[in-house]
Scaffold this motif. Structure first.
Motif, mmCIF file in Angstrom:
data_model
loop_
_atom_site.group_PDB
_atom_site.id
_atom_site.type_symbol
_atom_site.label_atom_id
_atom_site.label_comp_id
_atom_site.label_asym_id
_atom_site.label_seq_id
_atom_site.Cartn_x
_atom_site.Cartn_y
_atom_site.Cartn_z
ATOM 1 N N PRO A 248 0.831 -1.203 0.000
ATOM 2 C CA PRO A 248 0.000 0.000 0.000
ATOM 3 C C PRO A 248 0.870 1.259 0.000
ATOM 4 N N SER A 249 0.379 2.314 -0.597
ATOM 5 C CA SER A 249 1.153 3.542 -0.678
ATOM 6 C C SER A 249 1.110 4.285 0.646
ATOM 7 N N GLU A 250 1.997 5.263 0.751
ATOM 8 C CA GLU A 250 2.021 6.108 1.947
ATOM 9 C C GLU A 250 0.645 6.720 2.204
ATOM 10 N N PHE A 251 0.008 7.185 1.127
ATOM 11 C CA PHE A 251 -1.276 7.861 1.306
ATOM 12 C C PHE A 251 -2.352 6.887 1.805
ATOM 13 N N ASP A 252 -2.304 5.661 1.272
ATOM 14 C CA ASP A 252 -3.242 4.640 1.744
ATOM 15 C C ASP A 252 -3.047 4.371 3.229
ATOM 16 N N LEU A 253 -1.786 4.237 3.630
ATOM 17 C CA LEU A 253 -1.494 3.927 5.027
ATOM 18 C C LEU A 253 -1.996 5.026 5.947
ATOM 19 N N ILE A 254 -1.728 6.267 5.534
ATOM 20 C CA ILE A 254 -2.158 7.393 6.362
ATOM 21 C C ILE A 254 -3.677 7.374 6.481
ATOM 22 N N ARG A 255 -4.341 7.189 5.356
ATOM 23 C CA ARG A 255 -5.794 7.169 5.388
ATOM 24 C C ARG A 255 -6.322 6.059 6.289
ATOM 25 N N ARG A 256 -5.712 4.880 6.116
ATOM 26 C CA ARG A 256 -6.273 3.712 6.783
ATOM 27 C C ARG A 256 -6.074 3.766 8.294
ATOM 28 N N TYR A 257 -4.917 4.178 8.722
ATOM 29 C CA TYR A 257 -4.607 4.027 10.153
ATOM 30 C C TYR A 257 -4.556 5.338 10.934
ATOM 31 N N PHE A 258 -4.328 6.423 10.245
ATOM 32 C CA PHE A 258 -4.076 7.634 11.009
ATOM 33 C C PHE A 258 -5.038 8.778 10.719
ATOM 34 N N THR A 259 -6.143 8.486 10.050
ATOM 35 C CA THR A 259 -7.127 9.540 9.833
ATOM 36 C C THR A 259 -8.356 9.222 10.673
ATOM 37 N N ARG A 260 -8.542 9.980 11.724
ATOM 38 C CA ARG A 260 -9.725 9.818 12.573
ATOM 39 C C ARG A 260 -10.367 11.179 12.746
ATOM 40 N N PRO A 261 -11.654 11.197 13.047
ATOM 41 C CA PRO A 261 -12.311 12.497 13.228
ATOM 42 C C PRO A 261 -11.640 13.283 14.357
ATOM 43 N N THR A 262 -11.521 14.588 14.170
ATOM 44 C CA THR A 262 -10.960 15.432 15.220
ATOM 45 C C THR A 262 -12.103 16.108 15.971
ATOM 46 N N ARG A 263 -11.781 16.613 17.164
ATOM 47 C CA ARG A 263 -12.833 17.196 17.999
ATOM 48 C C ARG A 263 -12.758 18.709 18.098
ATOM 49 N N HIS A 264 -11.534 19.230 18.056
ATOM 50 C CA HIS A 264 -11.391 20.670 18.230
ATOM 51 C C HIS A 264 -10.326 21.192 17.274
ATOM 52 N N THR A 265 -10.465 20.798 15.988
ATOM 53 C CA THR A 265 -9.488 21.166 14.970
ATOM 54 C C THR A 265 -10.253 21.577 13.724
ATOM 55 N N LEU A 266 -9.823 22.678 13.072
ATOM 56 C CA LEU A 266 -10.523 23.155 11.881
ATOM 57 C C LEU A 266 -10.249 22.264 10.687
ATOM 58 N N LEU A 267 -8.987 21.817 10.570
ATOM 59 C CA LEU A 267 -8.577 21.012 9.412
ATOM 60 C C LEU A 267 -7.490 20.064 9.891
ATOM 61 N N GLY A 268 -7.733 18.768 9.755
ATOM 62 C CA GLY A 268 -6.788 17.785 10.272
ATOM 63 C C GLY A 268 -5.863 17.240 9.208
ATOM 64 N N VAL A 269 -5.565 15.958 9.288
ATOM 65 C CA VAL A 269 -4.657 15.288 8.352
ATOM 66 C C VAL A 269 -5.127 15.482 6.910
ATOM 67 N N GLY A 270 -4.204 15.764 5.978
ATOM 68 C CA GLY A 270 -4.553 15.710 4.570
ATOM 69 C C GLY A 270 -4.300 16.953 3.750
ATOM 70 N N ASP A 271 -3.826 18.033 4.357
ATOM 71 C CA ASP A 271 -3.470 19.213 3.569
ATOM 72 C C ASP A 271 -1.979 19.492 3.811
#
Lengths: 318, 318
Positions: free
Chosen positions: A2-25
């Motif tokens: 799997p690519s780096e982007f797949d890995l990040i999406r799969r394991y390290f992208t979770r909803p944030t609670r007090h953040t305007l923009l999280g992982v991905g920019d």
């Protein structure tokens, strides 16, 4: 693979609670709370140095964040946002899954948002940076200790160092002691609620990552003061108490790191308030000595005689 | 050998300009500017992957910060604070001195405070986290591109990829071309002033670290749009122009990373304003295509025919 982007999406992208923009920019975006200061700290953990390459990834995920939460606790800050950079020898999905589980479990406990990071290929290396908030002007600095302050320590000291000494065959522990001490080494509990409660009460604080004497010395140096510490008053791990005549055991107590308890100083007038915090958090808080004017750290035995201190701390290049 | 604390003091403690408490406590303290949002990004650089172990430490110090400044530029944020974590195989003072010089030189240029970090022993690894400020609600996100936006690119593309291809003996360059291209690879110039100027004008932006096609694709994916890019319009490195019939040269242009130019989109109504920014910053800004509704990226030749795109980007685990 799997690519780096797949890995990040799969394991390290979770909803944030007090953040305007999280992982991905290109960067995360957050809105600091008006009237608060931002406390920022970072820790890098290297395989073979801070942990064993074969360690349970779930516990490693816990510890990588716990040691950073402990830095927030030592400032009296409320942890809020964290970034995570990983260098991995290969994209081992089982390892990543376990690591992410351990990491997000403690992140959720302390309501910390993972807002960004980096993933790359290389010798195993974990770098976490944490940001927390503390009311303006109220952070617990190392430099605030004053003569006649009482010196306090939370919890018990030496469990983590004992566990490490056992794993490295420098000390032999009974199986039940190993079982009781290992969690201190692998899944330390950061004293976040204690740090928050001490804001406005303590004059100074530090977390005990390098060993009590070394870390207290940082307070003394930053504050330009001296200290007297009563050896018999130290809240030793129950597995150390019976063997404090052994040099190796005393070293675990005085110079063992990794317990991530807080050492702090407060004026004697606040003694009862500190004890009330102890009761409220059901966390032992022990007065172990006094800040004095001058320089240096004197360790006193039961008779008030000065004891020799051996290894004072832990240096990453020593 | 000097201790970790000595090394930090000697090479990484410099006066800060807009920080309440810098290196030396459990955390740094800073006061965010009211009305601003915080942009946070981190990059980890690994020896053998992002740079060669024998690379000039001074240039490495520059690059480690430059790639993070570039992330701030891509958000339209003004970089303000940075932390630096280093794993080093040994405490090589010459290396540290050079690295610190390169790092602080560019930090000073962009008025960025180094506020904390970590130093440890391990395989060479550099992890930088940066924090910048952007007016609330105005950050340049990847997700803002709209159909009929023009797609722009700053500077010229391919110098860094050419230099790398030459070092890896995939392409042969004349000595003067090597001399001209190497700075793009070793000491890239982050487009911070451009990012700041584009706030309120551009709809979306990204920095080109993984290659034009890959990075533009991130904008398309985040924005849910398509793009047409005119191959003849691409601002190719002057060392690429004559050899664009070679597959390797086209790859440098389309999929070469590391140039750290900005790719951004803006409505045609702002065309003249973008050109005015180009003149003000004496930085070429080139319109290379249009955002369309739909999905996918079409690369068009001089006759408007679709070209095949080869390698679309650079994946850290591919």
């Amino acid at each position: 693979m799997p690519s780096e982007f797949d890995l990040i999406r799969r394991y390290f992208t979770r909803p944030t609670r007090h953040t305007l923009l999280g992982v991905g920019d290109d960067a995360a975006l957050l809105r600091p709370t008006p009237g608060m200061e931002l406390a920022v700290s970072t820790d890098m953990l290297v395989a073979g140095k801070h942990f064993f390459p074969g360690d349970d990834p779930r516990k490693l995920g816990h510890k990588a964040l716990a040691v950073n939460l402990s830095d927030m606790a030592a400032m009296g800050a409320t942890p809020r946002w964290v970034t995570l950079s990983l260098a991995l020898p290969d994209a081992d999905e089982d390892w990543l899954k376990g690591f992410a589980e351990g990491f997000f479990e403690i992140a959720q406990t302390y309501s910390v948002d993972l807002i960004g990071g980096d993933t790359t290929c290389g010798p195993l290396n974990l770098c976490v940076q944490i940001m927390g908030e503390v009311p303006a002007g109220m952070a617990l600095r190392r430099s605030g200790a004053k003569p006649d302050d009482e010196i306090w320590v939370s919890g018990h000291l030496g469990d983590a160092a004992l566990a490490l000494a056992h794993l490295q065959r420098r000390i032999e522990l009974a199986p039940e002691a190993v079982a009781a001490c290992l969690p201190a080494l692998h899944t330390p509990v950061p004293r976040v609620a204690l740090g928050e409660a001490l804001v406005g009460i303590a004059h100074s604080a530090i977390d005990i990552s390098d060993g009590l004497l070394a870390d207290l010395s940082h307070i003394l140096e930053a504050s330009g003061v001296a200290a007297e510490v009563r050896f018999p008053a130290l809240p030793a791990s129950i597995f150390l108490v019976a063997r404090l005549h052994e040099e190796a055991a005393r070293t675990c107590l005085l110079a063992g790191g990794d317990d991530y308890e807080l050492c702090f100083t407060a004026p004697p007038s606040r003694h009862e308030e500190v004890m009330a915090i102890s009761r409220e958090l059901t966390l032992p808080l022990t007065a172990i000595g006094m800040i004095r004017s001058g320089t240096g750290l004197r360790l006193l035995d039961a008779a008030g005689q000065e004891m020799k201190t051996g290894a004072m701390g832990f240096d990453h290049f020593a």
